[in-house]
Design a protein around this motif. Structure first.
Motif, PDB file in Angstrom:
ATOM      1  N   GLY B 385     -82.790 -29.817 -50.092  1.00  0.00           N
ATOM      2  CA  GLY B 385     -82.454 -31.077 -49.432  1.00  0.00           C
ATOM      3  C   GLY B 385     -81.055 -31.021 -48.840  1.00  0.00           C
ATOM      4  N   TRP B 386     -80.149 -30.461 -49.627  1.00  0.00           N
ATOM      5  CA  TRP B 386     -78.773 -30.347 -49.159  1.00  0.00           C
ATOM      6  C   TRP B 386     -78.675 -29.400 -47.963  1.00  0.00           C
ATOM      7  CZ3 TRP B 386     -74.666 -33.157 -50.412  1.00  0.00           C
ATOM      8  CH2 TRP B 386     -73.451 -32.734 -49.906  1.00  0.00           C
ATOM      9  N   ILE B 387     -79.324 -28.244 -48.111  1.00  0.00           N
ATOM     10  CA  ILE B 387     -79.264 -27.261 -47.028  1.00  0.00           C
ATOM     11  C   ILE B 387     -79.887 -27.839 -45.756  1.00  0.00           C
ATOM     12  CG2 ILE B 387     -80.192 -25.033 -46.276  1.00  0.00           C
ATOM     13  CD1 ILE B 387     -79.866 -24.132 -49.245  1.00  0.00           C
ATOM     14  N   PHE B 388     -80.985 -28.557 -45.919  1.00  0.00           N
ATOM     15  CA  PHE B 388     -81.641 -29.154 -44.759  1.00  0.00           C
ATOM     16  C   PHE B 388     -80.716 -30.128 -44.037  1.00  0.00           C
ATOM     17  CE2 PHE B 388     -83.941 -33.096 -43.481  1.00  0.00           C
ATOM     18  CZ  PHE B 388     -84.353 -32.636 -42.235  1.00  0.00           C
ATOM     19  N   THR B 389     -80.102 -31.018 -44.797  1.00  0.00           N
ATOM     20  CA  THR B 389     -79.311 -32.048 -44.123  1.00  0.00           C
ATOM     21  C   THR B 389     -78.064 -31.466 -43.470  1.00  0.00           C
ATOM     22  OG1 THR B 389     -78.581 -34.339 -44.309  1.00  0.00           O
ATOM     23  CG2 THR B 389     -77.839 -32.872 -46.036  1.00  0.00           C
ATOM     24  N   GLU B 390     -77.491 -30.419 -44.075  1.00  0.00           N
ATOM     25  CA  GLU B 390     -76.280 -29.834 -43.500  1.00  0.00           C
ATOM     26  C   GLU B 390     -76.599 -28.898 -42.331  1.00  0.00           C
ATOM     27  OE1 GLU B 390     -72.732 -30.194 -44.825  1.00  0.00           O
ATOM     28  OE2 GLU B 390     -73.848 -32.018 -45.209  1.00  0.00           O
ATOM     29  N   LEU B 391     -77.607 -28.036 -42.510  1.00  0.00           N
ATOM     30  CA  LEU B 391     -77.932 -27.105 -41.433  1.00  0.00           C
ATOM     31  C   LEU B 391     -78.632 -27.817 -40.282  1.00  0.00           C
ATOM     32  CD1 LEU B 391     -79.000 -23.707 -43.006  1.00  0.00           C
ATOM     33  CD2 LEU B 391     -77.112 -24.177 -41.476  1.00  0.00           C
ATOM     34  N   GLY B 392     -79.317 -28.909 -40.596  1.00  0.00           N
ATOM     35  CA  GLY B 392     -79.997 -29.661 -39.539  1.00  0.00           C
ATOM     36  C   GLY B 392     -79.006 -30.333 -38.587  1.00  0.00           C
ATOM     37  N   ARG B 393     -77.756 -30.477 -39.033  1.00  0.00           N
ATOM     38  CA  ARG B 393     -76.728 -31.083 -38.190  1.00  0.00           C
ATOM     39  C   ARG B 393     -76.143 -30.071 -37.209  1.00  0.00           C
ATOM     40  NH1 ARG B 393     -72.684 -32.085 -41.899  1.00  0.00           N
ATOM     41  NH2 ARG B 393     -71.919 -30.088 -41.174  1.00  0.00           N
ATOM     42  N   GLN B 394     -76.290 -28.789 -37.505  1.00  0.00           N
ATOM     43  CA  GLN B 394     -75.701 -27.743 -36.663  1.00  0.00           C
ATOM     44  C   GLN B 394     -76.316 -27.795 -35.258  1.00  0.00           C
ATOM     45  OE1 GLN B 394     -73.144 -26.180 -37.784  1.00  0.00           O
ATOM     46  NE2 GLN B 394     -73.349 -26.954 -39.851  1.00  0.00           N
ATOM     47  N   PRO B 395     -75.602 -27.333 -34.253  1.00  0.00           N
ATOM     48  CA  PRO B 395     -74.309 -26.633 -34.286  1.00  0.00           C
ATOM     49  C   PRO B 395     -73.105 -27.556 -34.429  1.00  0.00           C
ATOM     50  CG  PRO B 395     -75.014 -26.898 -32.031  1.00  0.00           C
ATOM     51  CD  PRO B 395     -76.087 -27.509 -32.879  1.00  0.00           C
ATOM     52  N   TRP B 396     -73.356 -28.815 -34.699  1.00  0.00           N
ATOM     53  CA  TRP B 396     -72.243 -29.766 -34.798  1.00  0.00           C
ATOM     54  C   TRP B 396     -71.696 -29.791 -36.228  1.00  0.00           C
ATOM     55  CZ3 TRP B 396     -70.852 -31.506 -30.194  1.00  0.00           C
ATOM     56  CH2 TRP B 396     -71.813 -31.596 -29.187  1.00  0.00           C
ATOM     57  N   VAL B 397     -70.377 -29.958 -36.354  1.00  0.00           N
ATOM     58  CA  VAL B 397     -69.833 -30.250 -37.674  1.00  0.00           C
ATOM     59  C   VAL B 397     -69.681 -31.769 -37.790  1.00  0.00           C
ATOM     60  CG1 VAL B 397     -67.411 -29.838 -37.007  1.00  0.00           C
ATOM     61  CG2 VAL B 397     -68.079 -29.718 -39.401  1.00  0.00           C
ATOM     62  N   VAL B 398     -69.232 -32.426 -36.698  1.00  0.00           N
ATOM     63  CA  VAL B 398     -69.303 -33.883 -36.601  1.00  0.00           C
ATOM     64  C   VAL B 398     -70.290 -34.163 -35.478  1.00  0.00           C
ATOM     65  CG1 VAL B 398     -68.057 -36.029 -36.185  1.00  0.00           C
ATOM     66  CG2 VAL B 398     -66.915 -34.127 -37.338  1.00  0.00           C
ATOM     67  N   TYR B 399     -71.371 -34.814 -35.795  1.00  0.00           N
ATOM     68  CA  TYR B 399     -72.522 -34.852 -34.910  1.00  0.00           C
ATOM     69  C   TYR B 399     -72.193 -35.381 -33.519  1.00  0.00           C
ATOM     70  CZ  TYR B 399     -77.425 -34.979 -33.638  1.00  0.00           C
ATOM     71  OH  TYR B 399     -78.636 -34.741 -33.029  1.00  0.00           O
ATOM     72  N   GLU B 400     -72.441 -34.548 -32.528  1.00  0.00           N
ATOM     73  CA  GLU B 400     -72.208 -34.843 -31.114  1.00  0.00           C
ATOM     74  C   GLU B 400     -70.751 -35.149 -30.780  1.00  0.00           C
ATOM     75  OE1 GLU B 400     -75.431 -36.095 -28.466  1.00  0.00           O
ATOM     76  OE2 GLU B 400     -76.004 -37.419 -30.114  1.00  0.00           O
ATOM     77  N   VAL B 401     -69.840 -34.797 -31.697  1.00  0.00           N
ATOM     78  CA  VAL B 401     -68.421 -35.005 -31.415  1.00  0.00           C
ATOM     79  C   VAL B 401     -67.664 -33.675 -31.472  1.00  0.00           C
ATOM     80  CG1 VAL B 401     -66.283 -36.115 -32.184  1.00  0.00           C
ATOM     81  CG2 VAL B 401     -68.440 -37.375 -32.280  1.00  0.00           C
ATOM     82  N   LEU B 402     -67.950 -32.884 -32.502  1.00  0.00           N
ATOM     83  CA  LEU B 402     -67.186 -31.657 -32.700  1.00  0.00           C
ATOM     84  C   LEU B 402     -68.135 -30.534 -33.137  1.00  0.00           C
ATOM     85  CD1 LEU B 402     -64.215 -30.560 -32.854  1.00  0.00           C
ATOM     86  CD2 LEU B 402     -64.310 -31.068 -35.293  1.00  0.00           C
ATOM     87  N   LEU B 403     -68.057 -29.419 -32.399  1.00  0.00           N
ATOM     88  CA  LEU B 403     -68.889 -28.269 -32.751  1.00  0.00           C
ATOM     89  C   LEU B 403     -68.273 -27.505 -33.917  1.00  0.00           C
ATOM     90  CD1 LEU B 403     -69.696 -27.008 -29.151  1.00  0.00           C
ATOM     91  CD2 LEU B 403     -71.390 -27.834 -30.810  1.00  0.00           C
ATOM     92  N   THR B 404     -69.133 -26.935 -34.754  1.00  0.00           N
ATOM     93  CA  THR B 404     -68.647 -26.171 -35.903  1.00  0.00           C
ATOM     94  C   THR B 404     -67.793 -24.984 -35.458  1.00  0.00           C
ATOM     95  OG1 THR B 404     -70.677 -26.770 -37.036  1.00  0.00           O
ATOM     96  CG2 THR B 404     -69.365 -25.005 -38.011  1.00  0.00           C
ATOM     97  N   ARG B 405     -68.256 -24.303 -34.426  1.00  0.00           N
ATOM     98  CA  ARG B 405     -67.524 -23.146 -33.920  1.00  0.00           C
ATOM     99  C   ARG B 405     -66.109 -23.558 -33.517  1.00  0.00           C
ATOM    100  NH1 ARG B 405     -68.766 -18.336 -31.265  1.00  0.00           N
ATOM    101  NH2 ARG B 405     -70.926 -18.663 -31.890  1.00  0.00           N
TER     102      ARG B 405
END
Lengths: 340, 462
Positions: B385-405
């Motif tokens: 569940g945790w992996i899904f919710t975190e990886l499902g947000r990628q490639p964003w670290v802050v959704y649609e505001v900041l990319l993880t890269r």
């Protein structure tokens, strides 16, 4: 700086200094107790007495660190980001120390095997030495200044942090916390553990005063940024002179109060000496991170101020109450499990 | 080089967070259970409840220790590995972390110390209050860390300052009343009850199979079954709700979870799919017609957006790039989570049913299922569940505001991240050995013969 000192940024700088002071005062003696564990506890019962003096309260003491770290993140995110990424490997070792130490307290006595217990005792010792030493090194570097570039990043690498001045500060914090822990044990334990703690405190107080005096002189030479902390560093050493006298006069409770005051004075001197910088750049003073260019917005600082104003006093009340509940000295009879 | 450091930092975050999250859900639930047991003892004076309190309390402490120490890493690693991220979000993200320490950690640690060491020093009522405060503290901790976490999933109440390039707080109330937060928070709390319930039921089942400590274990199994059933039903219900929030604010995550390539109306729920990412379609897909529409908006024929159109929309809004999360992990992570949760509902329902009929100890197959299936489902459900919710947000670290890269620390070389990645992983693996050893040892030893609080006191000190 023309912002003066009556502003939220300065208030939070002071609050963070207070949180670090609370951490070093409280967890300082926890570290000391952990460092003295193998020397003062000669058999298992004695070691259990040593550990149980801090058993109920060490975890609450450690939360002062978490709160200080969280408050740095919230109030000065740039400081938090630059310092935590810059002091990376030191913090990594501190974390390893805190992890093994915390687990060791909880797990050590849950199995009777002497090999098991020896292993966890080792973890407590190492897990106390590492942070007690490394926090001193870290703050030594804050006092001395580090290589901050124009982007506000620390670019000095790992080895530059291990300069002689900061290493001396590490030794100073290590020995000061050990003394603080010995005095705590002299107040909180009974019997042979208490006697040994008192015996150890005397030479330790002399050695600590010596190391701190050296660090004090070097600090005056080393620093030329920020506000001059006046006589505070001298006062810290003078307080330790009083500690020496108090340990020989067998006034151990007062001696503990005075090592506590020394810690307060040293942290105050460090923070006053830095202000308004939070990380002084040795590349160009203009690159230094200050309470003003590293801070959060006014709104965040206001919200945090309200939360702190309400909850810090509440925390102080119940944490003091827990010390009151466990005010009695711990003796061998408290740790022996009655046979069923 | 820079990309290697990013990759390692991501692995490190994943490893230390999932590991931390194996212990924390148990803590979230078991503290409440122990508080209820101790309070029941106070009111009934029945020593069975005291024995239960001590037995489960010990297991709680063994688990708590690892949860606490691995939590310290959580707070430090944002600055250590993710300094660019920390600078960008600090104005918003730092506050809940500081508040969590001040409001939750102090309560948990201080009152847990009082609970462990205060058996003889505190009046029984005051002693019971200390564990209630610990339980409340764990819940407050979950709330504040989810304030921070939900904001990354669904950023609200902020403005981007063009001058500093940082996100700044604009409306604190909006942040702590975000609909993402108020779906995630109850979901997490129910997860705690379900996980602790499944673990306690599994341990009780083992003793019931051995026909030992029957009095304590029957009662414990009943407690645990009720917690498991309420918890897992709550997880499903709030999960459904969370899913609908997700469809609205993170449609890409839902499309990825379903391997739904094209917009569909009505949308079908995928049971088994084999993806073909090269051609942006599924090679194989077994579906329930209208199933996804029902889950997404409670009716059978609403439209659900697919990956291809969402990707096109993101490119239009944010420039060229691949905005599709790792489909294999999100699709199967989602299924593993839902599967584990469903198994937990089943076990909880059977447990309550058998308990009401008074036959809980008689069905060996059920006890075996509760022991192996229930405990495993708890861990699998939490991790996936945790992996899904975190990886499902990628490639964003802050959704649609900041990319993880690009948000990892620019001054931290890959070598340092290697050192801490290996260091933490090895240490965590080593610590799992005594943790599991002690847990199994005390779980197998069973409850004692305590009849008064003084009997418990001596066995609790360090």
């Amino acid at each position: 700086m023309d912002q003066g000192i009556l502003n939220l940024e300065t208030l939070w700088f002071v609050l963070i200094a207070v949180l670090w002071t609370g951490f070093f005062f409280l967890e300082g003696f926890d570290f000391g107790v952990g460092i003295l564990l193998p020397f003062i506890g000669k058999d298992d019962d004695e070691r259990r007495v040593v550990i149980n003096t801090i058993g109920p309260t060490w975890d609450g003491n450690e939360v002062w660190l978490l709160t200080a770290g969280g408050a740095m993140f919230a109030a000065f995110p740039i400081w938090y980001a630059t310092m935590f990424s810059g002091f990376y490997l030191a913090l990594f070792l501190i974390l390893i120390g805190l992890i093994v130490r915390g687990v060791a307290f909880e797990y050590r006595s849950k199995s009777p095997s002497s090999e098991w217990r020896r292993t966890w005792d080792g973890a407590i010792f190492v897990g106390s030495v590492l942070p007690a030493f490394l926090f001193g090194v870290a703050f030594g570097n804050l006092v001395r200044g580090v290589q901050i570039d124009a982007a506000g990043e620390y670019v000095g690498g790992f080895w530059a942090l291990l300069n002689p001045y900061s290493l001396l500060m590490g030794v100073a914090s290590l020995i000061l916390f050990t003394l603080h822990g010995a005095l705590f044990l002299s107040l909180k334990s009974k019997g042979v553990v208490c006697d040994r703690a008192m015996e150890v405190a005397r030479p330790l107080s002399i050695a600590t005063a010596g190391v701190l005096a050296l660090a004090m002189v070097w600090s005056y030479v080393q620093t030329d940024s920020g506000v001059v902390p006046g006589l505070l560093p001298i006062a810290a050493v003078a307080l330790l002179g009083v500690v020496i006298w108090l340990t020989y006069a067998k006034l151990f409770a007062w001696a503990f109060v005075f090592t506590g005051l020394t810690i307060v004075t040293v942290v105050a001197a460090i923070f006053i000496g830095m202000y308004p910088n939070v990380m002084t750049s040795t590349i160009d003073p203009a690159y230094s991170l200050t309470v003003f260019n590293a801070s959060s917005t006014t709104m965040t600082l206001q919200i945090m101020s309200i939360v702190a104003l309400i909850f810090v006093p509440i925390v102080l009340v119940y944490q003091s109450w827990s010390y009151w509940v466990f005010r009695k000295r711990v003796g061998p009879e408290d740790v022996r499990t009655p046979a069923h | 080089m820079e990309d290697l450091a990013l990759l390692l930092a991501r692995w490190q975050f994943g490893i230390v967070t999932v590991y931390h999250w194996l212990f924390v859900p148990i803590t979230l639930g078991i503290t409440w259970m122990v508080a209820i047991m101790e309070t029941t003892w106070l009111y009934t004076k029945n020593p069975v409840y005291l024995r239960m309190t001590k037995f489960w309390g010990k297991l709680m402490l063994i688990n708590f220790a690892i949860g606490v120490v691995t939590g310290i890493v959580q707070e430090f690693q944002f600055g250590m590995n993710w300094s660019t991220y920390s600078r960008f979000v600090g104005d918003i993200f730092g506050a809940p972390l500081a508040i969590e320490a001040l409001l939750a950690f102090f309560i948990e640690s201080t009152f847990l110390g009082l609970w462990i060491f205060g058996w003889k020093k505190l009046r029984p009522t005051v002693h019971a209050i200390t564990i209630w405060l610990v339980a409340f503290g764990t819940m407050a901790s979950a709330f504040w860390i989810l304030v921070a976490g939900s904001w990354m999933q669904y950023p609200v109440g902020y403005v981007l300052n063009p001058e500093t390039g940082r996100a700044e707080m604009d409306n604190f109330l909006e942040i702590i009343t975000s609909k993402m937060l108020w779906a995630q928070f109850p979901h997490t709390i129910f997860v705690g009850f379900a996980t602790a319930g499944s673990l306690m039921l599994g341990v009780s089942a083992w003793h019931l199979m051995k026909k030992q400590h029957l009095e304590v274990m029957r009662k414990s199994a009943a407690f645990a079954s009720v917690a498991l059933l309420i918890g897992s039903l709550g997880v499903a219900l709030t999960g459904h709700w969370l899913g609908q929030v997700m469809v609205e604010v993170q449609p890409m995550k839902m499309a990825a979870a379903e391997a739904l390539w094209e917009d569909e109306q009505p949308a079908s729920f995928s049971l088994f799919a084999v993806g073909d990412k090269e051609n942006n379609r599924n090679a194989v897909n077994v579906v329930i017609p209208s199933g996804l529409s029902l889950l997404s908006c409670n009716n059978l024929d609403c439209e659900v957006r697919g990956i291809n159109s969402l990707q096109a929309e993101m490119v239009e809004n944010h420039g060229p790039g691949d905005y599709i999360p790792n489909l294999f992990v999100t699709y199967w992570g989602f299924r593993a989570m839902v599967g584990a949760g469903s198994l937990m509902i089943l076990i909880g329902a059977l447990g309550v049913w058998f308990y009401l009929r008074g036959t809980l100890a008689k069905h060996r197959w059920f006890l075996l299922l509760a022991l192996w299936g229930g405990i495993a489902a708890g861990f699998v459900g939490n991790a996936t569940g945790w992996i899904f919710t975190e990886l499902g947000r990628q490639p964003w670290v802050v959704y649609e505001v900041l990319l993880t890269r690009g948000t990892n620390s620019p001054t931290v070389p890959a070598l340092w991240v290697w050192i801490s990645l290996i260091g933490f992983s090895v240490l965590y693996a080593i610590l799992a050995v005594p943790a599991v050893y002690l847990f199994v040892k005390f779980a197998k030893a069973g409850p004692g013969e305590e009849t008064s609080n003084a009997d418990v006191a001596a066995s609790m000190v360090y």
